[in-house]
Enzyme design. Structure first.
Site, short mmCIF file in Angstrom:
data_model
loop_
_atom_site.label_atom_id
_atom_site.label_comp_id
_atom_site.label_asym_id
_atom_site.label_seq_id
_atom_site.Cartn_x
_atom_site.Cartn_y
_atom_site.Cartn_z
N PHE A 171 39.96 43.66 32.01
CA PHE A 171 40.12 43.36 33.43
C PHE A 171 41.54 42.90 33.72
O PHE A 171 42.07 42.02 33.06
CB PHE A 171 39.11 42.28 33.84
CG PHE A 171 39.24 41.86 35.28
CD1 PHE A 171 38.94 42.73 36.31
CD2 PHE A 171 39.69 40.58 35.59
CE1 PHE A 171 39.07 42.34 37.63
CE2 PHE A 171 39.82 40.18 36.92
CZ PHE A 171 39.51 41.07 37.95
N GLN A 172 42.16 43.52 34.70
CA GLN A 172 43.53 43.23 35.13
C GLN A 172 44.54 43.37 34.00
O GLN A 172 45.51 42.63 33.90
CB GLN A 172 43.63 41.84 35.78
CG GLN A 172 42.90 41.78 37.12
CD GLN A 172 43.24 40.57 37.94
OE1 GLN A 172 43.62 39.52 37.41
NE2 GLN A 172 43.11 40.69 39.26
N GLU B 20 53.47 39.62 45.69
CA GLU B 20 54.41 39.57 44.56
C GLU B 20 55.71 40.32 44.85
O GLU B 20 56.77 39.93 44.34
CB GLU B 20 53.74 40.16 43.30
CG GLU B 20 52.66 39.29 42.70
CD GLU B 20 51.28 39.55 43.29
OE1 GLU B 20 50.30 38.95 42.81
OE2 GLU B 20 51.18 40.38 44.25
N LYS C 43 47.77 35.49 27.80
CA LYS C 43 47.14 34.24 28.20
C LYS C 43 46.87 33.33 27.01
O LYS C 43 47.07 32.11 27.08
CB LYS C 43 45.84 34.54 28.95
CG LYS C 43 45.17 33.28 29.52
CD LYS C 43 43.97 33.65 30.39
CE LYS C 43 43.35 32.40 31.01
NZ LYS C 43 42.21 32.75 31.91
N MET D 273 66.21 56.00 60.83
CA MET D 273 67.05 56.90 60.07
C MET D 273 66.34 58.23 59.81
O MET D 273 66.96 59.30 59.84
CB MET D 273 67.48 56.26 58.75
CG MET D 273 68.52 57.07 57.99
SD MET D 273 70.08 57.27 58.89
CE MET D 273 70.92 55.75 58.44
#
Length: 628
Positions: A159-160, A97, A209, A525
């Site tokens: 969940f999630q 993602e 959802k 760096m």
């Protein structure tokens, strides 16, 4: 390796449709001139059509003119993927993602349109946090659409489940938690309008959802309801006239140009203003390409790794005209010692930026293009009245600095390949029409210094957040947005290992980006700072890409469906770059094995005054105080 054909690489990619550019001001999602384009086509109004919430989401994206989205499906967002299957909107399946978010950012930076990314709830959404923060810091218009657990489950640690709205509240311009399917078109239209207008930025739309699954109707266009959101586009005439008066009387003025000028599409009027006044120009890291590097009035980039002329031009100015810039710490150095004798004119579309870091004498709120257009008119009036600054002595001083302290580099004493030479030749061979996308670190600074940027939209990087891993997915997004352009990512071996999995996406989707991998075997760096400030104690900066060749970047490129090349000496640089330029049907990765001890100069150490700029290690510029 066997090179895949464009047909086999792009077999799953839907063709992006042609989008009609927005016209007029009737459509509330059409941005005013000078802001990032919302990509809203002239869509005919449609009556109510029975759909699911997911169908309404996809139809809204179509109506908004979205041609591509970057994302990964998952449980909570899955209902949206079913109507997306039949949509004219192209979906690019990324591998992480974070890649989706940076790709949306690269698309937006390269095209000026709103970039779109999609993720599911929980970890899918939280993986978007870094690219959202990156877009927020650099004022990039993206819309992030996330799935959420069903409404009855919110707050139960389902969940999630993650409160992505709360998590992203400090790093979004605005965010929404959609409550009903009926409001989806309005929320999407408002999200795009907010992302693209005023000071651009990321907007998050979180959709449960059950809202995606609910029955509803779709009609377009919706009515926007954004009370209090009225960006000031046109500056106040009194401030413009005062700025023009100061420009006509200054002895040591500087035009300090930031990324807001690019976002406003104001490069052409900036050139006219500069040539009208004869005032020297500095362009920040986010503004490279806003003013031609080759122009005589361009002093270069100011800041920590800016040119000596640009740093001291700002530091010793008696007037700074800041246009779409934010006086960040990398430009100012130690703030209380920055430009002590300068009167400051600060123009920005975001009033919160004006006076945030530096006291401002003439504040101007407005779109950069409108500000510059009106400054041109006011300065012309001043000049007709005989009020024009004599900058002869100022230019004599600045030209002397440019001659004595030009950008340059030393060839490595151990005979290894110079990274500066590689990047310089890349810019010369690929040319000013190419798009260059940099990661973060030494290679980013060298790319800003040794490639000449002549046109807007040809330099993309993570400026404010400094996100390692930005380059590969952002280059992917830029190439999708501008498929006819040659897109080069200049990346480091540290950055590259964070997001190189998106090259698999590029290979399968037929996105032939080119990667110049500046492989110095270290976190370059960080190693430079350890050399200069930590007595050469190299704690955890060696990556093993030199000593052990882990990973072998050529083999890795081939495993990801790309063409892998390697270059280890100066004699092969040109032919290797030219070989990559000749490949147009697959992504290419060049492993440039360079020396580990090269450093970025000039340098103003963090927390010190710009007066303490170092031209090279142990070399501080000398100045005659009577001349400055």
């Amino acid at each position: 390796m066997t090179r895949p054909t464009p047909e086999t690489l792009a077999h799953s990619a839907r063709r992006a449709r042609t989008v009609t550019e927005p016209t007029g001001d009737a459509d509330p999602t059409t941005p005013p001139r000078g802001t990032a384009a919302a990509a809203t086509p002239a869509v005919r109004p449609s009556g109510p059509v029975p759909v699911s919430g997911a169908g309404s989401l996809v139809r809204s994206l179509e109506a908004l003119g979205v041609d591509v989205v970057f994302g990964i499906p998952g449980g909570a967002i899955l209902p949206a993927y079913d109507p997306l299957y039949d949509s004219s909107v192209r979906h690019i399946l990324v591998r992480h993602e974070q890649g989706a978010g940076h790709a949306a950012t690269g698309y937006a930076q390269a095209t000026g349109r709103v970039g779109v990314c999609i993720a599911t709830s929980g970890p899918g959404a939280t993986n978007l946090v870094t690219p959202i923060a990156d877009a927020y810091m650099d004022s990039v218009p993206i819309v992030a659409i996330t799935g959420q657990v069903s409404r009855p489950m919110i707050g139960t640690d389902a969940f999630q489940e993650a409160d992505i709205q709360g998590i992203t509240l400090p790093i979004t311009k605005h965010n929404f938690l959609v409550q009903t399917a009926e409001e989806i078109p309005q929320v999407l239209a408002e999200a795009f309008h907010l992302a693209a207008t005023g000071r651009p930025g990321p907007v998050l739309v979180d959709i449960p959802k059950d809202v995606l699954q609910a029955a509803t109707t779709f009609s377009w266009p919706p009515t926007l309801d954004l009370p209090g959101y009225r960006p000031t586009l046109h500056p106040h005439g009194k401030q413009i006239r005062e700025a023009a008066r100061l420009m006509g009387g200054a002895r040591r003025p500087v035009l300090y140009v930031g990324g807001g000028v690019l976002k406003a599409g104001a490069s052409e009027p900036l050139l006219r203003l500069a040539e009208l006044t004869g005032i020297p120009v500095v362009t920040t890291l986010m503004a490279l390409g806003a003013f031609p590097d080759s122009h005589r009035q361009h002093l270069g980039m100011p800041g920590m790794h800016g040119t000596v002329a640009a740093v001291y031009g700002l530091q010793k100015a008696d007037l700074i005209v800041a246009l779409g810039a934010r006086f960040d710490d990398r430009v100012t150095g130690k703030l209380d010692s920055f430009a002590p004798d300068a009167t400051v004119v600060h123009a920005d579309i975001d009033p919160a930026e004006i006076g945030k870091n530096r006291h401002v004498d003439v504040p101007i709120v407005g779109d950069a293009r409108n500000v510059i257009d009106e400054l041109i008119a006011a300065v012309t009036t001043e000049q007709k009245a005989g009020r024009r600054a004599d900058l002869t002595d100022w230019w004599t001083q600045l030209d002397d600095l440019r001659e004595r302290y030009p950008l340059g580099y030393d060839e490595p004493a151990d005979g290894t390949l110079s990274p500066q030479y590689v990047i310089k030749r890349l810019g010369e061979i690929a040319g000013p029409e190419a798009i260059y996308v940099a990661g973060v670190g030494q290679h980013q600074m060298w790319a800003s210094q040794f490639i000449s940027y002549e046109k807007p939209g040809t330099w993309l990087n993570s400026g404010g957040l400094g996100t390692m891993g930005y380059a590969v997915p952002a280059a992917m997004g830029a190439k999708v947005g501008r498929p006819d352009a040659v897109v080069w990512a200049v990346d480091g071996d540290g950055c590259f290992q964070m997001t190189n999995q998106e090259l698999a996406t590029c290979a399968l989707e037929g996105i032939p980006v080119k990667i110049a991998l500046i492989n110095n075997g270290n976190l370059g760096m960080v190693r430079q700072w350890q050399t200069l400030f930590y007595e050469g104690r190299y704690s955890n900066t060696e990556l093993g890409t030199h000593k052990h060749r882990i990973p072998d970047f050529v083999k890795l490129a081939e495993a990801l469906g790309c063409i892998g090349l390697r270059c280890e000496n100066a004699a092969d640089v040109d032919k290797t770059i030219e070989a990559a330029m000749a490949i147009t049907d697959a992504p290419v990765v060049i492993d440039f094995v360079v020396g580990k001890d090269a450093m970025v100069w000039p340098m103003v150490a963090a927390g010190t005054s710009n007066d303490e700029i170092m031209f090279a290690r142990g070399v501080r510029p000398t100045f005659d105080e009577d001349d400055i």
